[in-house]
Design an enzyme around this catalytic site. Structure first.
Site, mmCIF file in Angstrom:
data_model
loop_
_atom_site.group_PDB
_atom_site.id
_atom_site.type_symbol
_atom_site.label_atom_id
_atom_site.label_comp_id
_atom_site.label_asym_id
_atom_site.label_seq_id
_atom_site.Cartn_x
_atom_site.Cartn_y
_atom_site.Cartn_z
ATOM 1 N N LYS A 61 -2.012 -14.280 19.923
ATOM 2 C CA LYS A 61 -2.852 -15.443 19.647
ATOM 3 C C LYS A 61 -2.326 -16.221 18.466
ATOM 4 O O LYS A 61 -1.589 -15.695 17.638
ATOM 5 C CB LYS A 61 -4.311 -15.043 19.440
ATOM 6 N N THR A 86 10.660 -6.485 16.629
ATOM 7 C CA THR A 86 12.080 -6.522 16.957
ATOM 8 C C THR A 86 12.622 -7.939 17.052
ATOM 9 O O THR A 86 13.829 -8.129 17.076
ATOM 10 C CB THR A 86 12.351 -5.811 18.300
ATOM 11 N N LYS A 87 11.727 -8.931 17.128
ATOM 12 C CA LYS A 87 12.131 -10.339 17.261
ATOM 13 C C LYS A 87 11.301 -11.189 16.309
ATOM 14 O O LYS A 87 10.224 -10.788 15.857
ATOM 15 C CB LYS A 87 11.917 -10.818 18.685
ATOM 16 N N GLY A 101 -0.787 -1.370 8.846
ATOM 17 C CA GLY A 101 -0.258 -0.047 8.553
ATOM 18 C C GLY A 101 0.651 0.504 9.642
ATOM 19 O O GLY A 101 0.448 0.256 10.827
ATOM 20 N N ASN A 151 0.846 -1.184 0.000
ATOM 21 C CA ASN A 151 0.000 0.000 0.000
ATOM 22 C C ASN A 151 0.891 1.248 0.000
ATOM 23 O O ASN A 151 2.119 1.139 -0.033
ATOM 24 C CB ASN A 151 -0.943 -0.038 1.209
ATOM 25 N N HIS A 174 23.245 0.075 12.565
ATOM 26 C CA HIS A 174 24.505 0.777 12.800
ATOM 27 C C HIS A 174 25.197 0.248 14.048
ATOM 28 O O HIS A 174 24.528 -0.205 14.984
ATOM 29 C CB HIS A 174 24.248 2.282 12.956
#
Length: 188
Positions: free
Chosen positions: A181, A163-164, A140, A84, A114
């Site tokens: 879930k 992040t994981k 989104g 999108n 970095h």
């Protein structure tokens, strides 16, 4: 001796302002300008631009401009992938997205990262691959961080920061995103 591009693609520390890498990003920006400004709608010309920009993407791809990526050739996109509006992919390393994936508006996918040491950070970057499985829906304004793998059949809630790794058939939401879930389970 490895080139800076070879180091980038291998996930090693590299110099991002290398002449070859700068030229490749400029080439991508020129194609993106044509896609995002000149065409701005998905038509035959836009599809030709996408094919030039993303040679490793399936021909059944739909991107709603504006769209941004750094290189394009590191995007390995399956059949029937939909992006999108306002998506950003920092594709310093391979980004693999499976078939039938829906990428919501404003999603950011980062492979670039970095060093934590300030002196090193002035000169070098690092990249880590990102993988999104088949049949995923990324809500989104989600951010997917370097090195993350999202399994098949997943839904990532809008505004999440992933992040994981997220296992197959999971719904994950939040910052940082957490599985809340299981999905797509047969009722036995």
């Amino acid at each position: 001796m490895k080139t800076e591009k070879e180091k980038m693609l291998a996930g090693e520390s590299y110099y991002a302002d290398d002449k070859e890498l700068v030229a490749e990003r400029l080439h991508a920006k020129k194609l993106l300008h044509r896609l995002n400004v000149t065409e701005y709608v998905m038509n035959g010309n836009a599809r030709n631009i996408l094919h030039s920009l993303m040679p490793n993407a399936h021909k059944r791809l739909y991107i709603e401009p504006p769209f941004h990526c750094d290189y394009g050739y590191n995007l390995h996109l399956g059949e029937n992938v939909y992006f999108n509006i306002n998506c950003v992919v920092l594709d310093e390393m391979k980004v693999e997205i499976g078939d039938n994936a829906l990428i919501g508006p404003g999603v950011h996918i980062y492979t670039a990262t970095h060093p934590l040491n300030a002196k090193e950070r002035r000169l070098k970057e690092i990249s880590k691959p990102v993988s999104i499985g088949n049949d995923c829906w990324i809500g989104g304004n989600t951010t997917i961080c370097p090195g993350v793998k999202i399994g098949n059949g997943c839904v990532i809630g809008a505004g999440s920061v992933v992040t994981k790794d997220i296992p197959d058939n999971s719904m994950a939401v939040g910052n940082p995103a957490k599985v809340i879930k299981k999905l797509n389970q047969e009722n036995v």
